[in-house]
Design a protein around this motif. Sequence first.
Motif, PDB file in Angstrom:
ATOM      1  N   LEU A  27       0.831  -1.202   0.000  1.00  0.00           N
ATOM      2  CA  LEU A  27       0.000   0.000   0.000  1.00  0.00           C
ATOM      3  C   LEU A  27       0.867   1.254   0.000  1.00  0.00           C
ATOM      4  O   LEU A  27       0.604   2.201  -0.752  1.00  0.00           O
ATOM      5  N   LEU A  28       1.914   1.273   0.836  1.00  0.00           N
ATOM      6  CA  LEU A  28       2.761   2.470   0.886  1.00  0.00           C
ATOM      7  C   LEU A  28       3.431   2.713  -0.464  1.00  0.00           C
ATOM      8  O   LEU A  28       3.464   3.842  -0.971  1.00  0.00           O
ATOM      9  N   ALA A  29       3.966   1.651  -1.092  1.00  0.00           N
ATOM     10  CA  ALA A  29       4.646   1.822  -2.372  1.00  0.00           C
ATOM     11  C   ALA A  29       3.672   2.278  -3.452  1.00  0.00           C
ATOM     12  O   ALA A  29       4.004   3.118  -4.292  1.00  0.00           O
ATOM     13  N   HIS A  30       2.460   1.745  -3.439  1.00  0.00           N
ATOM     14  CA  HIS A  30       1.462   2.124  -4.450  1.00  0.00           C
ATOM     15  C   HIS A  30       1.110   3.608  -4.344  1.00  0.00           C
ATOM     16  O   HIS A  30       1.066   4.320  -5.348  1.00  0.00           O
ATOM     17  N   SER A  86      -5.896   4.373  -4.001  1.00  0.00           N
ATOM     18  CA  SER A  86      -5.997   4.316  -2.544  1.00  0.00           C
ATOM     19  C   SER A  86      -5.435   5.611  -1.952  1.00  0.00           C
ATOM     20  O   SER A  86      -4.425   6.126  -2.422  1.00  0.00           O
ATOM     21  N   LEU A  87      -6.114   6.146  -0.956  1.00  0.00           N
ATOM     22  CA  LEU A  87      -5.691   7.348  -0.234  1.00  0.00           C
ATOM     23  C   LEU A  87      -5.407   8.513  -1.176  1.00  0.00           C
ATOM     24  O   LEU A  87      -4.293   9.064  -1.209  1.00  0.00           O
ATOM     25  N   PRO A  88      -6.389   8.943  -1.964  1.00  0.00           N
ATOM     26  CA  PRO A  88      -6.128  10.039  -2.910  1.00  0.00           C
ATOM     27  C   PRO A  88      -5.733  11.333  -2.225  1.00  0.00           C
ATOM     28  O   PRO A  88      -4.949  12.107  -2.773  1.00  0.00           O
ATOM     29  N   ALA A 148      -9.780  11.129   9.151  1.00  0.00           N
ATOM     30  CA  ALA A 148     -10.320  10.563   7.912  1.00  0.00           C
ATOM     31  C   ALA A 148      -9.229   9.819   7.144  1.00  0.00           C
ATOM     32  O   ALA A 148      -9.471   8.730   6.606  1.00  0.00           O
ATOM     33  N   TRP A 149      -8.015  10.372   7.094  1.00  0.00           N
ATOM     34  CA  TRP A 149      -6.914   9.677   6.417  1.00  0.00           C
ATOM     35  C   TRP A 149      -6.580   8.375   7.142  1.00  0.00           C
ATOM     36  O   TRP A 149      -6.313   7.355   6.494  1.00  0.00           O
ATOM     37  N   ARG A 150      -6.570   8.400   8.460  1.00  0.00           N
ATOM     38  CA  ARG A 150      -6.238   7.180   9.215  1.00  0.00           C
ATOM     39  C   ARG A 150      -7.286   6.087   8.957  1.00  0.00           C
ATOM     40  O   ARG A 150      -6.934   4.928   8.738  1.00  0.00           O
ATOM     41  N   ALA A 151      -8.561   6.463   8.964  1.00  0.00           N
ATOM     42  CA  ALA A 151      -9.606   5.476   8.702  1.00  0.00           C
ATOM     43  C   ALA A 151      -9.505   4.944   7.276  1.00  0.00           C
ATOM     44  O   ALA A 151      -9.683   3.740   7.032  1.00  0.00           O
ATOM     45  N   ALA A 152      -9.203   5.809   6.317  1.00  0.00           N
ATOM     46  CA  ALA A 152      -9.068   5.359   4.930  1.00  0.00           C
ATOM     47  C   ALA A 152      -7.886   4.408   4.777  1.00  0.00           C
ATOM     48  O   ALA A 152      -7.959   3.417   4.034  1.00  0.00           O
ATOM     49  N   ALA A 153      -6.776   4.670   5.474  1.00  0.00           N
ATOM     50  CA  ALA A 153      -5.619   3.776   5.410  1.00  0.00           C
ATOM     51  C   ALA A 153      -5.952   2.409   5.992  1.00  0.00           C
ATOM     52  O   ALA A 153      -5.564   1.370   5.438  1.00  0.00           O
TER      53      ALA A 153
END
Length: 449
Positions: A27-30, A86-88, A148-153
């Motif tokens: 996920l981080l690399a993507h 993911s995570l726009p 919101a970012w934490r929940a999306a991650a």
Amino acid sequence: MTTTPSPSTAPPAVAAFLRGLDRRARLLAHVQAGDDQAARRALAAAARVFATDAGQWPLAEWPQQYWRLLLSTPAMKQPADGTATSLPGVARLAAPIRAAVLLHLVAALDDANAAAALGIEVDAYQRRIRDALPRTPLGQPDVDVWRAWRAAAQRALEALPDAAPEDAAPRRATPAARDTDADPAATHHRRRLGWLWLGVAACAVALAATFFLHPRGRELLDEWWAPHVKREALPPADAPKARFDLADPALHPDRALLATPRELQLARQLPLLAWLAADASDALPLETGTAASVADDADMAGRMQAWDRLPPRARAMQRGAWAEWQALTEAERASLRATAARFDALPAEQQHALRDRYARLPFDAHRGWHLGPQLGRDWPRILALFAQVDADEREPLLRLLRDATPEDIDALARLAQTTPPDARAALRRELLAQAPAQRTGWLQARLQR
């Protein structure tokens, strides 16, 4: 999404480590690379180098070393394009800030390890996190966006499929195995024995199931194993004294601000009213009296429904305005109610002209008027000393400034001009440590240094 390769020659501990962080790494690399092919190449390179060098680091340093290797690849330094599915919101950040946010939200590193992975100091890492977030009207990082970012991650990590399993290693042939495999009769005999034992096991299971499912079988089990417990019917239950009603206005979490819509309207206009009361009072008509703010209980249910339909960000902004209004003294609130009545008595074109004058004020002045007319007038003078404070210092510092005398404000304004930026946090801590009766003397002594 891409898969983190696990080199076949890696020791078991290294392979297990890479499998353990596979989802987070993908996920981080993507998100950081913005491109699946580039992310796959970066993951492969990082895994290959880590598998080779892991033996030189203590186990406790493996996470930060792996993320350091991954983020050092060229694909992880590309400008933001916001194309990651993911995570726009995070994907649109600049590459250094994006990496800092992802190390916290996706890699789950603490500040010290994340800073070490990026090769920067902890303070610099924390500044990157703050710079990633939009600002509230008070100039503080918007924590609602962070949540919101934490929940999306978390949702993105849970939605990722598991990595494809590695091909099983071929079985090493032994002499006995070669002999058995080469004898078709022995293989056929072994299969017949397996089917026979499988049939016996199925019959045993069917017999046990028949016994346990039959009512008489369950009664026998109860007699053999269940303890002898005396059973007695309970008396009828009393009627409940009250029932929970979700529509009850008294139970709404925002009941205080919904119960006084006029006060909420004043709270939302707090910066403008504070400026009018302090710097533009001569442009207002004489006192006209203030209308009492009376809640209309008949409309409370309708206001609750309209409130619950608002977007979360709109509700958060109004809660913030309400909190600022409540932080004022009652005398300040009464003064602002009178100012609002005088402003409302003006013709529409004069109101528009005053709003334009307020809108043309510098940004820092706008921030100060959120604190009310008293502090708003002095805010530009002390801004440098109190613009960026820790969350746990905010409330005590506001109380201190509201209680400060004009002489104290003058001293703080001079200190704001003469104190270097890296010494301001220590100065605030020392100031808060002084007893209220000693602050004036302490400030004067500090000016003499």
